[in-house]
Design a protein around this motif. Structure first.
Motif, PDB file in Angstrom:
ATOM      1  N   LEU A 104       0.980   4.161  -2.860  1.00  0.00           N
ATOM      2  CA  LEU A 104       0.695   5.561  -2.543  1.00  0.00           C
ATOM      3  C   LEU A 104       1.890   6.463  -2.867  1.00  0.00           C
ATOM      4  O   LEU A 104       1.738   7.510  -3.501  1.00  0.00           O
TER       5      LEU A 104
ATOM      6  N   ASN B 169       2.764   6.020  -6.888  1.00  0.00           N
ATOM      7  CA  ASN B 169       1.771   6.345  -7.907  1.00  0.00           C
ATOM      8  C   ASN B 169       0.752   7.366  -7.419  1.00  0.00           C
ATOM      9  O   ASN B 169      -0.102   7.791  -8.172  1.00  0.00           O
ATOM     10  N   GLY B 170       0.805   7.695  -6.128  1.00  0.00           N
ATOM     11  CA  GLY B 170      -0.134   8.664  -5.589  1.00  0.00           C
ATOM     12  C   GLY B 170      -1.555   8.143  -5.474  1.00  0.00           C
ATOM     13  O   GLY B 170      -2.493   8.925  -5.378  1.00  0.00           O
ATOM     14  N   ARG B 171      -1.722   6.816  -5.510  1.00  0.00           N
ATOM     15  CA  ARG B 171      -3.060   6.217  -5.471  1.00  0.00           C
ATOM     16  C   ARG B 171      -3.202   5.308  -4.256  1.00  0.00           C
ATOM     17  O   ARG B 171      -2.241   4.725  -3.790  1.00  0.00           O
ATOM     18  N   ILE B 172      -4.424   5.199  -3.780  1.00  0.00           N
ATOM     19  CA  ILE B 172      -4.749   4.282  -2.691  1.00  0.00           C
ATOM     20  C   ILE B 172      -4.832   2.879  -3.276  1.00  0.00           C
ATOM     21  O   ILE B 172      -5.423   2.671  -4.345  1.00  0.00           O
ATOM     22  N   ALA B 173      -4.267   1.907  -2.589  1.00  0.00           N
ATOM     23  CA  ALA B 173      -4.261   0.518  -3.067  1.00  0.00           C
ATOM     24  C   ALA B 173      -5.565  -0.184  -2.687  1.00  0.00           C
ATOM     25  O   ALA B 173      -5.583  -1.094  -1.877  1.00  0.00           O
TER      26      ALA B 173
ATOM     27  N   GLY C 210      -9.106  -0.481   0.678  1.00  0.00           N
ATOM     28  CA  GLY C 210      -8.917   0.967   0.548  1.00  0.00           C
ATOM     29  C   GLY C 210      -9.220   1.698   1.843  1.00  0.00           C
ATOM     30  O   GLY C 210      -8.438   2.533   2.302  1.00  0.00           O
TER      31      GLY C 210
ATOM     32  N   ALA D 217       0.836  -1.206   0.000  1.00  0.00           N
ATOM     33  CA  ALA D 217       0.000   0.000   0.000  1.00  0.00           C
ATOM     34  C   ALA D 217       0.868   1.253   0.000  1.00  0.00           C
ATOM     35  O   ALA D 217       0.558   2.231  -0.700  1.00  0.00           O
ATOM     36  N   ALA D 218       1.967   1.233   0.763  1.00  0.00           N
ATOM     37  CA  ALA D 218       2.872   2.384   0.797  1.00  0.00           C
ATOM     38  C   ALA D 218       3.542   2.600  -0.559  1.00  0.00           C
ATOM     39  O   ALA D 218       3.667   3.742  -1.018  1.00  0.00           O
TER      40      ALA D 218
ATOM     41  N   ARG E  86      -4.499   6.686   7.509  1.00  0.00           N
ATOM     42  CA  ARG E  86      -4.495   8.144   7.324  1.00  0.00           C
ATOM     43  C   ARG E  86      -5.483   8.837   8.262  1.00  0.00           C
ATOM     44  O   ARG E  86      -5.688  10.037   8.187  1.00  0.00           O
TER      45      ARG E  86
ATOM     46  N   CYS F  60      -5.678   1.516   3.992  1.00  0.00           N
ATOM     47  CA  CYS F  60      -5.130   2.827   3.643  1.00  0.00           C
ATOM     48  C   CYS F  60      -5.851   3.978   4.345  1.00  0.00           C
ATOM     49  O   CYS F  60      -5.214   4.907   4.830  1.00  0.00           O
TER      50      CYS F  60
END
Length: 145
Positions: A27, A30-34, A107, A23-24, A115, A111
């Motif tokens: 993120l 690619n700047g995306r949530i896995a 997600g 997941a890290a 956060r 993730c």
């Protein structure tokens, strides 16, 4: 791992580290949530933008492949409902819930919680509560043991 009950917490810990690491990477790289539902939607071209299609395909294909490799190398017992109709209805309900919740357990639960997203905290609580209620009802009905 029957016969090795002390190894199960370690296996869970290692698996959790691997999920968190993946997941890290997603993120940070690619700047995306896995999120699995988002990746699967990209594979089916239901979602625009985000991870390239091939990356989404590899991510999605890796889920059952990883489970199959684990099952082939670790003595585990998996039981599934024998009714194809029940599996189809369950999948449809999960898909509807994923759309309504704007994400899935990976997600939101992995993730979003990391956060401290309020929406993910509520969504994960809802997932857990409905999962517990479903298993309880299915056990009371004798569908699963």
């Amino acid at each position: 791992m029957p016969g090795f009950p002390h190894a199960m917490p370690l296996a869970g810990f290692i698996g959790g580290l691997m999920i968190g690491f993946a997941a890290a990477i997603m993120l940070l790289g690619n700047g995306r949530i896995a999120g699995v539902s988002g990746m699967f939607a990209r594979v089916l071209a239901l979602s625009e933008g985000g991870a390239p299609w091939m990356m989404a395909l590899l991510f999605t294909a890796g889920l059952p492949l990883g489970a199959a490799l684990t099952a082939a190398n670790v003595n585990v017992e998996a039981r599934f409902p024998t009714s194809l109709g029940l599996i189809a209805v369950a999948g449809l309900i999960v898909g509807i819930g994923t759309r309504l919740g704007a994400g899935c357990t990976s997600g939101h639960g992995v993730c979003g919680l990391s956060r401290l997203s309020p929406r993910s905290i509520v969504a994960t609580g809802t997932f857990m509560a409905t999962g517990i209620a479903t298993v309880t009802l299915m056990r009371l009905a004798g569908v699963v043991s």
